[in-house]
Design an enzyme around this catalytic site. Structure first.
Site, PDB file in Angstrom:
ATOM      1  N   ASP A   3       0.849  -1.201   0.000  1.00  0.00           N
ATOM      2  CA  ASP A   3       0.000   0.000   0.000  1.00  0.00           C
ATOM      3  C   ASP A   3       0.876   1.239   0.000  1.00  0.00           C
ATOM      4  O   ASP A   3       1.805   1.336   0.814  1.00  0.00           O
ATOM      5  CB  ASP A   3      -0.861   0.047   1.279  1.00  0.00           C
ATOM      6  CG  ASP A   3      -2.088  -0.852   1.187  1.00  0.00           C
ATOM      7  OD1 ASP A   3      -2.278  -1.495   0.147  1.00  0.00           O
ATOM      8  OD2 ASP A   3      -2.852  -0.890   2.181  1.00  0.00           O
ATOM      9  N   LYS A  44      -8.024   0.681  -5.120  1.00  0.00           N
ATOM     10  CA  LYS A  44      -9.236   0.164  -4.493  1.00  0.00           C
ATOM     11  C   LYS A  44     -10.473   0.946  -4.914  1.00  0.00           C
ATOM     12  O   LYS A  44     -10.443   2.180  -4.985  1.00  0.00           O
ATOM     13  CB  LYS A  44      -9.120   0.262  -2.965  1.00  0.00           C
ATOM     14  CG  LYS A  44      -8.147  -0.734  -2.344  1.00  0.00           C
ATOM     15  CD  LYS A  44      -8.225  -0.642  -0.825  1.00  0.00           C
ATOM     16  CE  LYS A  44      -7.043  -1.286  -0.132  1.00  0.00           C
ATOM     17  NZ  LYS A  44      -7.027  -2.754  -0.255  1.00  0.00           N
ATOM     18  N   GLY A  98      -3.471  -7.654   8.038  1.00  0.00           N
ATOM     19  CA  GLY A  98      -2.853  -7.870   9.345  1.00  0.00           C
ATOM     20  C   GLY A  98      -1.387  -8.240   9.325  1.00  0.00           C
ATOM     21  O   GLY A  98      -0.795  -8.488  10.376  1.00  0.00           O
TER      22      GLY A  98
END
Lengths: 294, 198
Positions: free
Chosen positions: A24, A81, A214
């Site tokens: 990201d 996204k 995560g």
């Protein structure tokens, strides 16, 4: 005869990402750091998931300026996204020439019933899944790549582990099943019957399945590879750490050499503090991004 | 038995392994440079060339792969592998392994939305090969020792220079193993030649 946007071309693109790390990024500078560190692709965002979590409110597709800036900064593929079910955000990203769209539960869903009919698009899509039913529904809609949902922006790997294990366990169950049991299994998990027959025959999903949601350390990335992930998405972990360059490189190498434990020990030294993280039981039901769609 | 290695740092490794095995040769994933001693031929798979280059450098593969090629052992590069093999990359000051005398352009057909399938005529291999191009490069110019095996819309997409061969597309992504079989034949021939010259 030349054909664009075929299943083979869309799924094949994800095959080329295998064994790699997708990071990201929120600007050109971060994208360059990611590329330098050996990322196979970057995900252009306005905010990383942990900041989306902190900011609250409605999270939408990023400002096209940011996505374009990232596309111009690197030669590796750029993903972006769009909100679940938001046909126009997806079409806008496709028109901009984004290489892959993540129809993502990290953003606030635009449609809380239906996902996009992704087979209508030339651009390929990646979607999240927690179990085989969800994986098969997304493939049925035309997703060319999957990832575990995990619980984004928490720095806690437990949900990604749960989702990866669940999908694999159900695939093993399916492959051991006799053919006459498949229809009822399809009904129980809400999956397209013909696709389950195909998965049963092949013994695996017809698209790659990455880990996401995560991953906070090189060992987390290696753990997901150990559990059978085809590659790893790292969201908030990298650019929330003290030394992003070093951290990014360590995650890439740990993913490639996930069974070389001495190497992972070396890579993990002096990385500085990882994300603080969130324990699942302290997360309120309405803050669980993974439950935003099924 | 002929053993072919697939450089397994990143990318479409599994597909190449399957294709090699379907052609009757033994296939291994090469993760450490010492494994190059165990193989007769090497495939540089598709993936991201920038990522692979970082990992090639991190694990000492750079000179090891060049040395492997200097022993006249065949190397086949697909897509990112083709870029790694080129002596010149358009718009970049430095090339990678520089095994083949050719200039290449990266992502030359455009971004992912422009990725395509097309039927190709490939010399020595097939006249109806369904080729899958994904953010593919192409070869802009070749030196005198390079043989052009296929073009698509006048752009060079398959080339061979002695024991080196490369494709801009991904023969490993379909069940048509004719191109991989062609490489397996190259490796078997070179193995015989190398054995008789010892």
């Amino acid at each position: 005869m030349t054909n664009i946007g075929t299943d083979r071309v869309k799924r094949g693109m994800a095959e080329m990402q295998k064994g790699g790390v997708i990071m990201d990024v929120i600007n050109a500078e971060q994208a360059k750091i990611a590329e330098q560190a050996g990322a196979v692709a970057v995900m252009a965002l306005e905010r990383v998931p942990s900041d989306i979590r902190a900011a609250g409110g409605v999270a939408r597709m990023a400002d096209p300026t940011i996505t374009e800036e990232v596309m111009n900064a690197v030669s590796i593929p750029v993903m972006a996204k769009g909100r679940i079910g938001h046909i126009v955000e997806a079409r806008v990203l496709e028109a901009m020439g984004v290489d892959y769209i993540d129809e993502s539960e990290v953003l606030t869903p635009a449609d809380d019933v239906f996902h996009l009919r992704k087979s209508d698009f030339t651009v390929p899509f990646v979607c999240g899944c927690r179990n085989l039913g969800e994986a098969a529904r997304r493939i049925g809609e035309g997703a060319s790549m999957l990832r575990t949902k995990g619980e984004p922006g928490t720095g806690n790997i437990v949900e990604a582990v749960r989702h990866m294990r669940q999908v694999q366990s159900e695939i093993r169950q399916l492959t051991a099943m006799s053919a006459d049991e498949v229809m009822t299994f399809a009904k129980d998990i809400g999956a397209p019957y013909n696709l389950l027959l195909e998965i049963r025959e092949a013994g695996c999903l017809p698209v790659v399945n990455f880990a996401a949601g995560g991953v906070a350390t090189p060992s987390d990335a290696a753990l997901m590879m150990e559990l059978g992930a085809d590659g790893v998405f790292v969201g908030s972990g990298i650019f929330k750490s003290n030394n992003p360059e070093k951290f990014a490189k360590a995650i890439v190498e740990a993913t490639t050499h996930y069974q070389d434990y001495k190497l992972i020990a070396e890579l993990s030294k002096d990385l500085g503090a990882a994300m603080k993280g969130i324990e699942m039981s302290t997360l309120a039901a309405e803050d669980r991004m993974q439950d935003r769609s099924e | 038995m002929t053993t072919i290695g697939v450089l397994a740092l990143q990318g479409a490794v599994r597909e190449h392994i399957r294709a090699i095995e379907a052609c009757g040769a033994q296939a291994i994933e090469v993760k450490r440079k010492e494994q190059l001693d165990e193989i007769d031929g090497l495939i540089l798979p598709g993936g991201e060339s920038t990522t692979m280059r970082k990992l090639i450098d991190s694990y000492g593969f750079f000179t090891a792969i060049q040395a492997f090629g200097e022993q006249n052992k065949p190397i086949f590069g697909t897509c990112a592998g083709l870029i790694l093999m080129a002596s010149e990359i358009d718009g970049q000051t430095a090339a990678h392994l520089s095994l083949m005398d050719m200039k290449v352009a990266r992502n030359a057909f455009g971004r992912q939305v422009a990725s395509f399938e097309a039927t190709l005529e490939i010399s020595h291999v097939a006249d109806d090969f369904n080729a899958i191009f994904i953010r593919a490069p192409y070869i802009m110019e070749v030196g005198p020792e390079v043989e052009v095996l296929a073009t698509y819309q006048d752009r060079i997409v398959v080339a061979k220079q002695g024991h080196y061969v490369c494709t801009a597309f991904h023969p490993e992504l379909t069940d048509d193993h004719r191109f991989i079989a062609y490489f397996v034949d190259m490796v078997e021939e070179s193995k015989e030649t190398l054995a008789s010259s010892m």
